[in-house]
Motif scaffolding. Structure first.
Motif, PDB file in Angstrom:
ATOM      1  N   GLN A 187       0.845  -1.076  -0.121  1.00 19.96           N
ATOM      2  CA  GLN A 187       0.119   0.454  -0.206  1.00 19.96           C
ATOM      3  C   GLN A 187       1.595   1.346   0.225  1.00 19.96           C
ATOM      4  N   GLN A 188       2.060   1.134   0.831  1.00 23.40           N
ATOM      5  CA  GLN A 188       2.688   2.698   0.953  1.00 23.40           C
ATOM      6  C   GLN A 188       3.389   2.790  -1.027  1.00 23.40           C
ATOM      7  N   ARG A 189       3.669   1.639  -0.939  1.00 29.77           N
ATOM      8  CA  ARG A 189       4.581   1.787  -2.559  1.00 29.77           C
ATOM      9  C   ARG A 189       3.411   2.597  -3.674  1.00 29.77           C
ATOM     10  N   VAL A 190       1.986   1.772  -4.096  1.00 28.78           N
ATOM     11  CA  VAL A 190       1.556   2.206  -4.346  1.00 28.78           C
ATOM     12  C   VAL A 190       0.834   4.221  -3.951  1.00 28.78           C
ATOM     13  N   ALA A 191       1.505   4.529  -2.567  1.00 27.07           N
ATOM     14  CA  ALA A 191       1.373   6.017  -2.505  1.00 27.07           C
ATOM     15  C   ALA A 191       1.910   7.085  -2.557  1.00 27.07           C
ATOM     16  N   ILE A 192       3.520   5.813  -2.849  1.00 24.68           N
ATOM     17  CA  ILE A 192       4.684   6.761  -3.470  1.00 24.68           C
ATOM     18  C   ILE A 192       4.080   6.652  -5.000  1.00 24.68           C
ATOM     19  N   ALA A 193       3.815   5.909  -5.525  1.00 27.76           N
ATOM     20  CA  ALA A 193       2.773   6.141  -7.110  1.00 27.76           C
ATOM     21  C   ALA A 193       2.357   7.310  -7.264  1.00 27.76           C
ATOM     22  N   VAL A 194       1.302   7.173  -6.215  1.00 22.71           N
ATOM     23  CA  VAL A 194       0.224   8.328  -6.241  1.00 22.71           C
ATOM     24  C   VAL A 194       1.281   9.749  -5.799  1.00 22.71           C
ATOM     25  N   ALA A 195       1.451   9.900  -5.037  1.00 22.09           N
ATOM     26  CA  ALA A 195       2.755  11.233  -4.816  1.00 22.09           C
ATOM     27  C   ALA A 195       3.230  11.399  -5.985  1.00 22.09           C
ATOM     28  N   LEU A 196       3.427  10.548  -6.787  1.00 21.61           N
ATOM     29  CA  LEU A 196       4.631  10.678  -7.568  1.00 21.61           C
ATOM     30  C   LEU A 196       3.909  11.571  -9.284  1.00 21.61           C
ATOM     31  N   ALA A 197       2.512  10.908  -8.954  1.00 19.78           N
ATOM     32  CA  ALA A 197       1.697  11.213 -10.024  1.00 19.78           C
ATOM     33  C   ALA A 197       2.077  12.177 -10.850  1.00 19.78           C
ATOM     34  N   ASN A 198       2.058  13.349 -10.247  1.00 12.84           N
ATOM     35  CA  ASN A 198       2.199  14.942 -10.570  1.00 12.84           C
ATOM     36  C   ASN A 198       3.705  15.806 -10.584  1.00 12.84           C
ATOM     37  N   GLU A 199       4.283  14.962 -11.126  1.00  9.05           N
ATOM     38  CA  GLU A 199       5.606  14.143 -12.035  1.00  9.05           C
ATOM     39  C   GLU A 199       6.419  16.139 -10.614  1.00  9.05           C
ATOM     40  N   PRO A 200       6.194  15.141  -9.016  1.00  5.49           N
ATOM     41  CA  PRO A 200       6.412  16.672  -8.358  1.00  5.49           C
ATOM     42  C   PRO A 200       8.261  16.981  -8.637  1.00  5.49           C
ATOM     43  N   ARG A 201       8.395  18.072  -8.082  1.00  6.36           N
ATOM     44  CA  ARG A 201       9.973  17.766  -7.462  1.00  6.36           C
ATOM     45  C   ARG A 201      10.201  17.751  -6.484  1.00  6.36           C
ATOM     46  N   LEU A 202       9.330  17.550  -5.201  1.00  3.11           N
ATOM     47  CA  LEU A 202      10.104  16.806  -4.105  1.00  3.11           C
ATOM     48  C   LEU A 202       8.949  15.831  -3.611  1.00  3.11           C
ATOM     49  N   LEU A 203       9.679  15.507  -3.537  1.00  9.30           N
ATOM     50  CA  LEU A 203       8.474  13.926  -2.410  1.00  9.30           C
ATOM     51  C   LEU A 203       8.538  14.119  -1.175  1.00  9.30           C
ATOM     52  N   LEU A 204       8.255  14.927  -0.462  1.00  9.80           N
ATOM     53  CA  LEU A 204       7.809  14.587   0.765  1.00  9.80           C
ATOM     54  C   LEU A 204       7.139  13.394   1.731  1.00  9.80           C
ATOM     55  N   ALA A 205       7.671  12.825   2.487  1.00  7.73           N
ATOM     56  CA  ALA A 205       7.328  11.283   3.501  1.00  7.73           C
ATOM     57  C   ALA A 205       7.668  11.101   4.631  1.00  7.73           C
ATOM     58  N   ASP A 206       5.611  11.236   5.493  1.00  6.34           N
ATOM     59  CA  ASP A 206       6.027  11.459   6.906  1.00  6.34           C
ATOM     60  C   ASP A 206       6.000   9.949   7.691  1.00  6.34           C
ATOM     61  N   GLU A 207       7.418   9.550   8.001  1.00  6.09           N
ATOM     62  CA  GLU A 207       7.207   8.512   8.617  1.00  6.09           C
ATOM     63  C   GLU A 207       6.531   7.430   7.797  1.00  6.09           C
ATOM     64  N   PRO A 208       6.618   7.455   6.804  1.00  9.62           N
ATOM     65  CA  PRO A 208       6.138   6.493   5.822  1.00  9.62           C
ATOM     66  C   PRO A 208       6.715   4.612   6.024  1.00  9.62           C
ATOM     67  N   THR A 209       7.321   4.547   7.039  1.00 12.64           N
ATOM     68  CA  THR A 209       7.789   3.310   7.526  1.00 12.64           C
ATOM     69  C   THR A 209       7.231   3.165   9.119  1.00 12.64           C
ATOM     70  N   GLY A 210       6.394   3.480   9.558  1.00 13.46           N
ATOM     71  CA  GLY A 210       5.876   4.029  10.907  1.00 13.46           C
ATOM     72  C   GLY A 210       5.388   2.965  11.878  1.00 13.46           C
ATOM     73  N   GLU A 211       4.118   2.218   9.897  1.00 10.05           N
ATOM     74  CA  GLU A 211       3.310   1.421  10.764  1.00 10.05           C
ATOM     75  C   GLU A 211       4.383   0.233   9.819  1.00 10.05           C
ATOM     76  N   LEU A 212       5.379  -0.180   9.815  1.00 11.32           N
ATOM     77  CA  LEU A 212       5.677  -1.126   8.211  1.00 11.32           C
ATOM     78  C   LEU A 212       6.854  -1.994   9.827  1.00 11.32           C
ATOM     79  N   ASP A 213       7.384  -3.393   9.097  1.00  8.76           N
ATOM     80  CA  ASP A 213       8.662  -4.334   9.758  1.00  8.76           C
ATOM     81  C   ASP A 213       9.568  -3.772   9.733  1.00  8.76           C
ATOM     82  N   THR A 214      10.583  -4.146  10.049  1.00  2.86           N
ATOM     83  CA  THR A 214      12.235  -3.584   9.664  1.00  2.86           C
ATOM     84  C   THR A 214      12.343  -4.061   7.925  1.00  2.86           C
ATOM     85  N   ALA A 215      11.732  -5.215   8.079  1.00  2.81           N
ATOM     86  CA  ALA A 215      12.747  -5.783   6.730  1.00  2.81           C
ATOM     87  C   ALA A 215      11.677  -5.147   5.256  1.00  2.81           C
TER      88      ALA A 215
END
Ligand SMILES: Nc1ncnc2c1ncn2[C@@H]1O[C@H](COP(=O)(O)OP(=O)(O)OP(=O)(O)O)[C@@H](O)[C@H]1O
Length: 332
Positions: A187-215
């Motif tokens: 789901q987070q990788r889809v979210a990154i794709a969504v955030a990249l869709a408008n071809e931003p120059r800056l991608l901001l991620a707020d604790e993108p791995t906060g709910e995920l295990d280390t691997a």
């Protein structure tokens, strides 16, 4: 054959972007894509203008420059000001004082329209709660196509573009699934794709791995690195997890609303003290414009440095010693 028949098919837009990123065709921001100077954000709680209100200085003169094309982590403990910084850079909040500039846009001076335009064109945001990044009733592909529509991309071009972004993030085969049918990391990788869709120059991620295990978290960082490398997008991740510095080249630590130290990692063979390990980390303190320096707490505690320290300028470094003149009245 006519020239038209021999001409190669028009490349997809993502490929154009990738080529442009590789050639450095985007005009680089002169003094950094992100420039924060003496950034201050004060929150006032309680009734305005009445006694009993409390002031919280979330950012207290933060300085930060991020070069175009960098992948950077900003770390800090809870309450250090990370989310406040991210909200300002995302165009969701305004600084109380100081400068915040992204791609030449002064974020303090933006009007309502320009702010909407900035959010739509210049930045992409990924949030911590995986569930909040995606619409549950749309498939992964449809979720990515949605911002492509807002950005005005022709309807026929949206599916191939979405497919290409999902492929880039390693989840092309899952494009037909809805969020509930995907793992948190997917789901987070889809979210990154969504955030990249408008071809931003800056991608901001707020604790993108906060709910995920280390691997899985490591996989998300791999996806962010891939996007950074392939698309040339500048990536800024905020997290409380200091271990993130193993995933990125540069980590900046915020303490009490200001940048304090940085860890730069480089390949061992880049430096003169090359060891056999892949990456080595080196901690730096941040020197602000007026020459202030915050020493890491571990250093000051180990040498019992406090109140006043002795400085000595050497040819290529500055020595810092505990003040041993205490109680003597004069400095020796
Ligand atoms: N809207 C607000 N009103 C009042 N105080 C706020 C507001 N937003 C943040 N703060 C305060 O500002 C300080 C910095 O908050 P911020 O959310 O930026 O920290 P953080 O480093 O992101 O913390 P966390 O890791 O817990 O999310 C905190 O003391 C917080 O309580």
């Amino acid at each position: 054959m006519t020239p038209a028949e021999t001409a190669p098919p028009a490349p997809p837009e993502l490929a154009d972007l990738r080529a442009a990123a590789l050639q450095g065709a985007r005009p680089p921001a002169r003094d950094g894509l992100v420039v924060c100077e003496n950034l201050v954000r004060i929150f006032r709680t309680g009734p305005a203008g009445r006694p009993g209100g409390v002031e919280v200085q979330a950012l207290q003169g933060l300085d930060l420059v991020v070069a175009e094309g960098e992948l950077l982590a900003v770390v800090g403990s809870s309450g250090s000001g990370k989310s406040t910084l991210l909200s300002i850079l995302a165009g969701l909040d305004r600084p109380s004082a100081g400068t915040a500039r992204v791609a030449g846009t002064d974020l303090a001076a933006l009007g309502r329209r320009a702010r909407t335009e900035y959010r739509r064109r210049t930045v992409g945001v990924v949030r911590q709660q995986t569930g909040r990044n995606l619409l549950p009733y749309l498939t992964a592909r449809e979720n990515v196509q949605l911002p492509l529509g807002y950005a005005g991309l022709a309807r026929a071009k949206r599916p191939p573009r979405a497919a290409e972004l999902l492929d880039l993030l390693g989840i092309g085969r899952l494009a037909h699934r809805r969020p509930a049918e995907l793992s948190g990391g997917e789901q987070q990788r889809v979210a990154i794709a969504v955030a990249l869709a408008n071809e931003p120059r800056l991608l901001l991620a707020d604790e993108p791995t906060g709910e995920l295990d280390t691997a899985t978290a490591a996989e998300i960082f791999a996806a962010l690195r891939e996007a950074n490398r392939e698309l040339g997008v500048t990536v800024l991740v905020v997290t409380h997890d200091a271990l993130v510095s193993e995933q990125v080249r540069r980590t900046v630590r915020i303490r009490d609303g200001r940048t304090s130290t940085e860890v730069l990692r480089r390949r061992a063979d880049e430096g003169e003290r090359a060891g056999s390990h892949g990456l080595v980390g080196q901690e730096y303190a941040v020197l602000d414009r007026v020459g202030r320096l915050q020493l890491p707490r571990e250093f000051t505690e180990r040498l019992a440095l406090r109140d006043r320290v002795r400085l000595l300028l050497e040819a290529d470094h500055i020595g810092v010693w505990p003040d041993q003149t205490e109680g003597e009245g004069t400095e020796g």
